[in-house]
Design a protein around this motif. Structure first.
Motif, mmCIF file in Angstrom:
data_model
loop_
_atom_site.group_PDB
_atom_site.id
_atom_site.type_symbol
_atom_site.label_atom_id
_atom_site.label_comp_id
_atom_site.label_asym_id
_atom_site.label_seq_id
_atom_site.Cartn_x
_atom_site.Cartn_y
_atom_site.Cartn_z
ATOM 1 N N VAL A 1 0.849 -1.186 0.000
ATOM 2 C CA VAL A 1 0.000 0.000 0.000
ATOM 3 C C VAL A 1 0.889 1.242 0.000
ATOM 4 O O VAL A 1 1.765 1.387 0.846
ATOM 5 C CB VAL A 1 -0.924 0.018 1.245
ATOM 6 N N TYR A 2 0.657 2.131 -0.964
ATOM 7 C CA TYR A 2 1.350 3.416 -0.993
ATOM 8 C C TYR A 2 0.766 4.349 0.060
ATOM 9 O O TYR A 2 -0.446 4.332 0.289
ATOM 10 C CB TYR A 2 1.186 4.109 -2.347
ATOM 11 N N TYR A 3 1.595 5.155 0.644
ATOM 12 C CA TYR A 3 1.121 6.173 1.576
ATOM 13 C C TYR A 3 2.105 7.330 1.563
ATOM 14 O O TYR A 3 3.278 7.163 1.216
ATOM 15 C CB TYR A 3 0.962 5.614 3.003
ATOM 16 N N ASN A 4 1.632 8.507 1.921
ATOM 17 C CA ASN A 4 2.476 9.696 2.029
ATOM 18 C C ASN A 4 2.350 10.246 3.436
ATOM 19 O O ASN A 4 1.242 10.342 3.965
ATOM 20 C CB ASN A 4 2.031 10.792 1.051
ATOM 21 N N VAL A 5 3.478 10.616 4.007
ATOM 22 C CA VAL A 5 3.461 11.271 5.303
ATOM 23 C C VAL A 5 3.752 12.742 5.042
ATOM 24 O O VAL A 5 4.818 13.100 4.544
ATOM 25 C CB VAL A 5 4.525 10.679 6.250
ATOM 26 N N LEU A 6 2.777 13.576 5.342
ATOM 27 C CA LEU A 6 2.936 15.006 5.118
ATOM 28 C C LEU A 6 3.839 15.596 6.192
ATOM 29 O O LEU A 6 3.779 15.175 7.349
ATOM 30 C CB LEU A 6 1.574 15.693 5.129
ATOM 31 N N PRO A 7 4.666 16.567 5.820
ATOM 32 C CA PRO A 7 5.517 17.204 6.838
ATOM 33 C C PRO A 7 4.647 17.941 7.850
ATOM 34 O O PRO A 7 3.596 18.484 7.508
ATOM 35 C CB PRO A 7 6.387 18.166 6.043
ATOM 36 N N SER A 8 5.095 17.937 9.087
ATOM 37 C CA SER A 8 4.312 18.619 10.117
ATOM 38 C C SER A 8 4.436 20.125 9.946
ATOM 39 O O SER A 8 5.451 20.639 9.483
ATOM 40 C CB SER A 8 4.778 18.207 11.510
ATOM 41 N N ARG A 9 3.381 20.804 10.315
ATOM 42 C CA ARG A 9 3.367 22.266 10.200
ATOM 43 C C ARG A 9 4.072 22.867 11.412
ATOM 44 O O ARG A 9 3.923 22.376 12.525
ATOM 45 C CB ARG A 9 1.954 22.788 10.184
ATOM 46 N N PRO A 10 4.786 23.953 11.195
ATOM 47 C CA PRO A 10 5.375 24.636 12.356
ATOM 48 C C PRO A 10 4.253 25.262 13.182
ATOM 49 O O PRO A 10 3.212 25.644 12.642
ATOM 50 C CB PRO A 10 6.281 25.697 11.741
ATOM 51 N N PRO A 11 4.455 25.349 14.492
ATOM 52 C CA PRO A 11 3.388 25.961 15.321
ATOM 53 C C PRO A 11 3.145 27.405 14.899
ATOM 54 O O PRO A 11 4.074 28.148 14.604
ATOM 55 C CB PRO A 11 3.927 25.880 16.736
ATOM 56 N N SER A 12 1.869 27.763 14.845
ATOM 57 C CA SER A 12 1.533 29.123 14.418
ATOM 58 C C SER A 12 1.563 30.061 15.632
ATOM 59 O O SER A 12 1.337 29.658 16.763
ATOM 60 C CB SER A 12 0.167 29.159 13.757
ATOM 61 N N ASP A 13 1.858 31.314 15.374
ATOM 62 C CA ASP A 13 1.828 32.340 16.406
ATOM 63 C C ASP A 13 0.436 32.925 16.473
ATOM 64 O O ASP A 13 0.211 34.069 16.151
ATOM 65 C CB ASP A 13 2.822 33.456 16.055
ATOM 66 N N GLY A 14 -0.506 32.170 16.913
ATOM 67 C CA GLY A 14 -1.905 32.571 16.889
ATOM 68 C C GLY A 14 -2.224 33.658 17.898
ATOM 69 O O GLY A 14 -3.353 33.790 18.302
ATOM 70 N N GLY A 15 -1.283 34.488 18.250
ATOM 71 C CA GLY A 15 -1.464 35.525 19.264
ATOM 72 C C GLY A 15 -2.828 36.189 19.255
ATOM 73 O O GLY A 15 -3.499 36.285 18.255
ATOM 74 N N ALA A 16 -3.232 36.651 20.391
ATOM 75 C CA ALA A 16 -4.567 37.236 20.528
ATOM 76 C C ALA A 16 -4.579 38.715 20.328
ATOM 77 O O ALA A 16 -3.749 39.468 20.249
ATOM 78 C CB ALA A 16 -5.125 36.936 21.903
#
Length: 91
Positions: free
Chosen positions: A76-91
């Motif tokens: 079975v083929y599969y792709n592992v997507l790179p993880s996203r860097p944490p966002s600076d979701g500041g308020a």
């Protein structure tokens, strides 16, 4: 008015041929990735995909068992997507 029968294509033309690796993929080391890949493959099997184990699979086996064996054998083929860097979701 559009005739619906003219817009429908036969099922054979809509489906792509399955992408089976030419040689088995390396084994999955992560239990979590294995479960995720097998679950997605089982979903495909339940929707009508053909098993990739050739004629080795008895018809009474559940899709989940067949999917786990396919993943274990590297079919079975599969792709592992790179993880996203944490966002600076500041308020």
């Amino acid at each position: 008015m559009v005739d619906m029968e003219d817009t429908l294509q036969p099922v054979e033309e809509q489906l792509e041929p399955p992408k089976v690796p030419p040689e088995p993929l390396p084994p999955i080391e992560s239990r979590f990735l294995f479960v995720d890949v097998a679950a997605l493959r089982a979903k495909q099997l339940r929707k009508g995909a053909r098993p990739r184990l050739e004629d080795e699979v008895p018809q009474h086996h559940k899709a989940e068992r067949v999917a786990m064996e396919e993943v274990r054998r590297g079919l079975v083929y599969y792709n592992v997507l790179p993880s996203r860097p944490p966002s600076d979701g500041g308020a």
